[in-house]
Design a protein around this motif. Structure first.
Motif, PDB file in Angstrom:
ATOM      1  N   GLY A 133      10.400  20.485  43.063  1.00  0.00           N
ATOM      2  CA  GLY A 133      10.018  20.775  41.680  1.00  0.00           C
ATOM      3  C   GLY A 133      10.820  21.912  41.081  1.00  0.00           C
ATOM      4  N   ILE A 134      11.069  22.967  41.858  1.00  0.00           N
ATOM      5  CA  ILE A 134      11.845  24.103  41.341  1.00  0.00           C
ATOM      6  C   ILE A 134      13.278  23.683  41.045  1.00  0.00           C
ATOM      7  CG2 ILE A 134      12.688  26.412  41.914  1.00  0.00           C
ATOM      8  CD1 ILE A 134      10.223  26.825  43.613  1.00  0.00           C
ATOM      9  N   TYR A 135      13.831  22.839  41.903  1.00  0.00           N
ATOM     10  CA  TYR A 135      15.207  22.384  41.686  1.00  0.00           C
ATOM     11  C   TYR A 135      15.324  21.601  40.384  1.00  0.00           C
ATOM     12  CZ  TYR A 135      19.709  20.149  42.610  1.00  0.00           C
ATOM     13  OH  TYR A 135      21.008  19.719  42.515  1.00  0.00           O
ATOM     14  N   ARG A 136      14.383  20.743  40.115  1.00  0.00           N
ATOM     15  CA  ARG A 136      14.443  19.918  38.910  1.00  0.00           C
ATOM     16  C   ARG A 136      14.246  20.739  37.647  1.00  0.00           C
ATOM     17  NH1 ARG A 136      10.691  14.848  41.043  1.00  0.00           N
ATOM     18  NH2 ARG A 136      12.247  13.966  42.505  1.00  0.00           N
ATOM     19  N   GLU A 137      13.494  21.847  37.719  1.00  0.00           N
ATOM     20  CA  GLU A 137      13.172  22.614  36.518  1.00  0.00           C
ATOM     21  C   GLU A 137      14.157  23.743  36.236  1.00  0.00           C
ATOM     22  OE1 GLU A 137      10.955  22.036  34.296  1.00  0.00           O
ATOM     23  OE2 GLU A 137       9.933  20.371  35.277  1.00  0.00           O
ATOM     24  N   PHE A 138      14.719  24.369  37.287  1.00  0.00           N
ATOM     25  CA  PHE A 138      15.452  25.615  37.071  1.00  0.00           C
ATOM     26  C   PHE A 138      16.881  25.624  37.609  1.00  0.00           C
ATOM     27  CE2 PHE A 138      10.924  26.730  37.509  1.00  0.00           C
ATOM     28  CZ  PHE A 138      10.692  27.333  36.278  1.00  0.00           C
ATOM     29  N   ILE A 139      17.233  24.739  38.518  1.00  0.00           N
ATOM     30  CA  ILE A 139      18.514  24.845  39.219  1.00  0.00           C
ATOM     31  C   ILE A 139      19.541  23.927  38.587  1.00  0.00           C
ATOM     32  CG2 ILE A 139      19.652  24.657  41.467  1.00  0.00           C
ATOM     33  CD1 ILE A 139      17.618  26.923  41.216  1.00  0.00           C
ATOM     34  N   ASN A 140      20.766  24.424  38.518  1.00  0.00           N
ATOM     35  CA  ASN A 140      21.880  23.644  38.007  1.00  0.00           C
ATOM     36  C   ASN A 140      22.166  22.475  38.953  1.00  0.00           C
ATOM     37  OD1 ASN A 140      24.609  22.750  37.357  1.00  0.00           O
ATOM     38  ND2 ASN A 140      24.744  24.627  36.120  1.00  0.00           N
ATOM     39  N   PRO A 141      22.363  21.276  38.407  1.00  0.00           N
ATOM     40  CA  PRO A 141      22.611  20.100  39.276  1.00  0.00           C
ATOM     41  C   PRO A 141      23.843  20.226  40.156  1.00  0.00           C
ATOM     42  CG  PRO A 141      22.017  19.407  37.051  1.00  0.00           C
ATOM     43  CD  PRO A 141      22.219  20.888  36.991  1.00  0.00           C
ATOM     44  N   SER A 142      24.746  21.153  39.823  1.00  0.00           N
ATOM     45  CA  SER A 142      25.937  21.314  40.654  1.00  0.00           C
ATOM     46  C   SER A 142      25.619  21.912  42.020  1.00  0.00           C
ATOM     47  CB  SER A 142      26.961  22.204  39.934  1.00  0.00           C
ATOM     48  OG  SER A 142      26.420  23.487  39.682  1.00  0.00           O
ATOM     49  N   VAL A 143      24.453  22.560  42.144  1.00  0.00           N
ATOM     50  CA  VAL A 143      24.037  23.132  43.426  1.00  0.00           C
ATOM     51  C   VAL A 143      23.587  22.001  44.346  1.00  0.00           C
ATOM     52  CG1 VAL A 143      22.401  24.686  44.562  1.00  0.00           C
ATOM     53  CG2 VAL A 143      23.366  25.301  42.328  1.00  0.00           C
ATOM     54  N   ASN A 144      24.020  22.054  45.590  1.00  0.00           N
ATOM     55  CA  ASN A 144      23.659  21.021  46.551  1.00  0.00           C
ATOM     56  C   ASN A 144      22.142  20.985  46.752  1.00  0.00           C
ATOM     57  OD1 ASN A 144      23.078  20.003  49.446  1.00  0.00           O
ATOM     58  ND2 ASN A 144      25.203  19.370  49.088  1.00  0.00           N
ATOM     59  N   PHE A 145      21.557  19.818  46.548  1.00  0.00           N
ATOM     60  CA  PHE A 145      20.102  19.673  46.623  1.00  0.00           C
ATOM     61  C   PHE A 145      19.575  19.978  48.032  1.00  0.00           C
ATOM     62  CE2 PHE A 145      16.395  16.928  47.509  1.00  0.00           C
ATOM     63  CZ  PHE A 145      15.508  17.438  46.572  1.00  0.00           C
ATOM     64  N   GLY A 146      20.230  19.490  49.037  1.00  0.00           N
ATOM     65  CA  GLY A 146      19.771  19.715  50.414  1.00  0.00           C
ATOM     66  C   GLY A 146      19.814  21.175  50.815  1.00  0.00           C
ATOM     67  N   TYR A 147      20.891  21.888  50.398  1.00  0.00           N
ATOM     68  CA  TYR A 147      20.986  23.305  50.724  1.00  0.00           C
ATOM     69  C   TYR A 147      19.851  24.085  50.054  1.00  0.00           C
ATOM     70  CZ  TYR A 147      25.704  22.112  52.275  1.00  0.00           C
ATOM     71  OH  TYR A 147      26.780  21.554  52.920  1.00  0.00           O
ATOM     72  N   PHE A 148      19.555  23.751  48.798  1.00  0.00           N
ATOM     73  CA  PHE A 148      18.499  24.459  48.080  1.00  0.00           C
ATOM     74  C   PHE A 148      17.138  24.215  48.738  1.00  0.00           C
ATOM     75  CE2 PHE A 148      15.164  24.679  44.866  1.00  0.00           C
ATOM     76  CZ  PHE A 148      15.369  25.962  44.367  1.00  0.00           C
ATOM     77  N   ILE A 149      16.866  22.981  49.142  1.00  0.00           N
ATOM     78  CA  ILE A 149      15.593  22.664  49.798  1.00  0.00           C
ATOM     79  C   ILE A 149      15.473  23.442  51.104  1.00  0.00           C
ATOM     80  CG2 ILE A 149      14.256  20.835  50.894  1.00  0.00           C
ATOM     81  CD1 ILE A 149      14.251  20.767  47.854  1.00  0.00           C
ATOM     82  N   LEU A 150      16.588  23.539  51.850  1.00  0.00           N
ATOM     83  CA  LEU A 150      16.563  24.264  53.115  1.00  0.00           C
ATOM     84  C   LEU A 150      16.285  25.747  52.890  1.00  0.00           C
ATOM     85  CD1 LEU A 150      16.927  24.276  56.169  1.00  0.00           C
ATOM     86  CD2 LEU A 150      19.401  24.486  55.819  1.00  0.00           C
ATOM     87  N   PHE A 151      16.927  26.352  51.896  1.00  0.00           N
ATOM     88  CA  PHE A 151      16.699  27.767  51.605  1.00  0.00           C
ATOM     89  C   PHE A 151      15.264  28.003  51.133  1.00  0.00           C
ATOM     90  CE2 PHE A 151      21.134  28.978  51.904  1.00  0.00           C
ATOM     91  CZ  PHE A 151      21.045  30.324  52.199  1.00  0.00           C
ATOM     92  N   THR A 152      14.745  27.113  50.315  1.00  0.00           N
ATOM     93  CA  THR A 152      13.368  27.262  49.833  1.00  0.00           C
ATOM     94  C   THR A 152      12.376  27.171  50.987  1.00  0.00           C
ATOM     95  OG1 THR A 152      14.024  26.237  47.745  1.00  0.00           O
ATOM     96  CG2 THR A 152      11.677  26.407  48.197  1.00  0.00           C
TER      97      THR A 152
END
Length: 747
Positions: A152-171
């Protein structure tokens, strides 16, 4: 090349390119706030001073120091003081950030080295079943819910250029990790390290912390690698380096520590300390150049250091002040500069911040609570374990800063997670006290009735005239040893004086009238020494509180007093307690009740002897000055802090308290020397107790005493007036003198 290596090169080039500046300085109109790339020291000192001031100001709240430093860093950033015109450009210009970053990274490497030193696998082995269950459940549920929250945070606040898997792992890592250093300090400050809850939580925190760092290293390796194959090589290199450090390097280090005598003495030599620092920075350099953050190298180096004989504690004592006072506050300042609460300017942002707090706390609390309850803990103990495992603190900030530097988090999401870390760390202490107050705690080795009164069962009552045979002696510093030895020698009766006589000598008559004292035998004297060590914010104090069981046998003060008791045939036992200074009186009261002592004795050592010059002032100590000048003594009884401590002991102790003020030796050694005690007797329960204690001390043939009975003039006049009224009529002229009666006791 890694970030740490890049920063070292940047600062080195800046310093080598320094040009000669005007030597007049501020006298010539130079502005010290202006940043000069060729001379960044002046602005660095100003930045450090501001950081320290705010950290000290916010340290007054009853929370871990990390909270105060994080809040101070946020205030220095764009959220508060950054809104002052030109503040950021003058105090924290962009050109000065690389120098601050290098300083904070060095401090962070050393701090992670201290964190690695705190990892003790023995704690995990002693509580393997429950600790493993709590650690696993406290990781799986938060990691899963954290990954779901990251969608949910990725879809609302993160730029799509950021790797989705990396962001999920950090979260997931940010939600699931537990701040082990902050956890240790909270357990110590709440006096939970000797409870079953504290021991199990500490063991679970070790496992949680290690797994969290492994996941974070995996995330950093994936982010820094250009391809999957490169990431695999990075991970394999990291695993090989870990094996290399923990096997051959650790073996060589321990061998050198034994060969140099450092391990035997419990203190590293200069050469071993140099080798330790080289090992720390070399390890950090290697992990940095292979694509993993430099802090992992510092953490791994801490796992190499042996813990035997207090060796690790000695290393911590040599580094901790420099790290926690100079380096770490700068790291928190940089985190504050990257935090901008002004970007959290709408309901959606604050709504997601609240959701982050709820998901992070509930997932951690629920997982650890369920595991603890299923492994046999009661609901209060399980709640305390869940609350403690949910704390975040510094480790969370490290994860967030790595994510921000890697471009996975932007400033707004970084600020959201920083607020979440502050909130969860802030509520840890009050929630733990709510679930697990003092009266419900079960300490290791003894059971406590949870339905009993807070003060515990009724203590045994002693009569004031009963012979005192069990004493509790307080030792909080080595200077009190002579006084403690002196009083222990005095209270030891002689086996030859089972029957004796009491001789009274009054001031009104020199005639002596023997009063026969019935023969009796005193029980052996038992002295329970309580060694108090002050608990501070230092890492070494936390180390000592975790190693109380071994320190009580290695502490020089306790060992010396035990040896004295053995030589003089006195039954001496020792206990060591690491508590805050304000809790000294409570620790003494608890020790007196647990050991069933009849009297608490507080030795008060004399002050430090200094040299007085011809004008009466004192200066630095010089042993040769004693030949020509008179020595003076700074009496410790003038200490306001220690006097207040003694007042608290008198008011809170459940047993009689005796204060022994040591004025030092008044005469040279003599085999026939005897102790002469003097007691002014005014009357009342305290004086009657002192009189009975004086009589008991006189069972020692080398002790005799003089007791002076002091009476007020008004009391004497009233007695004489009553005698006159009952007798023949006469006029009595009052005589304004104080009469006294002197009694000499000889046994």
């Amino acid at each position: 090349m890694g970030e740490f290596s890049h920063l070292v090169g940047h600062v080195t080039r800046s310093l080598l390119g320094r040009a000669a500046s005007e030597q007049g300085g501020v006298i010539s109109g130079d502005n010290p706030v202006t940043y000069l790339p060729s001379d960044p020291f002046r602005l660095w000192v100003i930045q450090l001073a501001m950081t320290q001031f705010l950290a000290l100001f916010f340290d007054r709240i009853r929370q871990p120091r990390v909270i105060a430093e994080v809040i101070g860093g946020i205030l220095l950033g764009p959220s508060v003081m950054g809104r002052i015109p030109n503040f950021m450009n003058d105090i924290f210009p962009d050109a000065s950030i690389p120098g601050l970053t290098l300083t904070s990274t060095i401090g962070l490497i050393l701090f992670l080295f201290l964190v690695g030193l705190e990892i003790d696998t023995k704690v995990v082995r002693r509580n393997a079943v429950s600790a493993t269950a709590i650690s696993i459940s406290g990781l799986l549920l938060p990691l899963g819910l954290g990954a779901a929250l990251g969608v949910g945070i990725y879809r609302e606040f993160i730029n799509p250029s950021v790797n989705f898997g990396y962001f999920i792992l950090f979260t997931a890592v940010a939600v699931g990790i537990t701040a082990f250093p902050v956890l240790c300090r909270i357990l110590t400050s709440l006096k939970l390290l000797d409870t079953t809850v504290g021991v199990v939580t500490l063991a679970a925190g070790v496992g949680n912390d290690v797994v969290g760092w492994i996941l974070l290293a995996l995330a950093v390796a994936l982010v820094n690698a250009s391809t999957g194959l490169t990431a695999l090589w990075v991970l394999l290199s990291c695993v090989g380096f870990v094996i290399f450090l923990l096997l051959p390097v650790k073996w060589v280090y321990v061998w050198l520590a034994r060969w140099t005598g450092s391990l035997e003495q419990g203190c590293p030599t200069t050469g071993m300390m140099t080798l330790t620092l080289v090992l720390v920075f070399a390890s950090a350099f290697f992990t940095d150049i292979i694509g993993v953050h430099a802090i992992f190298g510092g953490f791994l180096a801490g796992l190499v250091i042996p813990h035997e004989n207090g060796y690790a504690i000695s290393i911590v004592e040599k580094l901790e002040d420099l790290v926690t006072i100079v380096f770490l506050p700068i790291y928190f300042t940089l985190s504050g500069l990257r935090t901008n609460l002004g970007l959290m300017n709408n309901g959606k942002t604050w709504g997601y911040t609240i959701i982050i707090c709820l998901v992070s706390f509930i997932s951690k609390f629920a997982g650890c609570y369920a595991a603890a309850y299923l492994t046999g803990f009661k609901w209060r103990e399980s709640g305390a374990i869940g609350a403690l495992m949910s704390c975040k603190g510094l480790v969370e900030l490290i994860v967030l800063n790595i994510g921000l530097q890697a471009g996975i988090l932007d400033t707004r999401t970084f600020s959201m997670f920083v607020v979440h870390a502050i909130v969860l760390t802030f509520i840890t202490t009050p929630l733990t006290l709510l679930f697990y107050p003092e009266k419900y705690r079960i300490h290791a080795g003894r059971e406590v009735n949870p339905h009993a009164d807070e003060e515990g069962p009724a203590a045994r009552q002693y009569l004031d005239d009963e012979a005192k045979t069990r004493f509790a002696v307080v030792l909080d510093r080595i200077e009190q040893l002579p006084a403690a030895m002196t009083i222990a020698q005095l209270i030891q009766p002689s086996a030859l004086s089972n029957a004796s006589s009491l001789t009274l000598t009054t001031a009104e008559s020199t005639a002596s009238q023997p009063v026969e004292k019935p023969a009796h035998g005193l029980q052996p004297i038992a002295v329970n020494a309580l060694r108090l060590v002050e608990l501070t914010n230092r890492t070494s104090a936390v180390f000592k509180s975790k190693a109380v069981e071994s320190l009580v046998y290695n502490d020089p003060v306790v060992s010396a007093f035990r040896t004295f008791g053995f030589i003089n045939r006195i039954n001496v036992s020792g206990t060591l307690s690491v508590v805050e200074f304000d809790e000294f009186s409570a620790a003494i009261a608890k020790h007196a009740a647990e050991t069933d002592s009849q009297m608490v004795i507080i030795p008060w050592a004399r002050g430090v002897t200094v040299i007085a010059d011809e004008f009466g002032s004192t200066g630095p100590f010089n042993p040769f000055d004693g030949v020509f000048h008179k020595t003076t003594t700074q009496d410790q009884t003038s200490s306001v802090v220690y006097s207040e401590f003694i007042r608290r002991v008198f008011s809170s102790s459940p047993r009689h308290v005796a204060l022994f003020v040591d004025r030092g030796l008044s005469a040279p050694y003599s085999s026939a020397i005897s102790q002469h005690l003097f007691l002014p007797f005014f009357g009342g329960p305290d004086d009657r107790l002192a009189l009975h204690f004086i009589v008991q001390l006189c069972h020692n043939p080398s002790v005799h005493a003089t007791v002076v009975r002091i009476r007020k003039v008004d009391e004497i006049l009233r007695t004489e007036t009553n005698d006159v009224k009952s007798g023949p009529s006469s006029v009595i002229t009052p005589i304004p003198v104080v009469l006294h009666q002197a009694c000499n006791f000889t046994f």
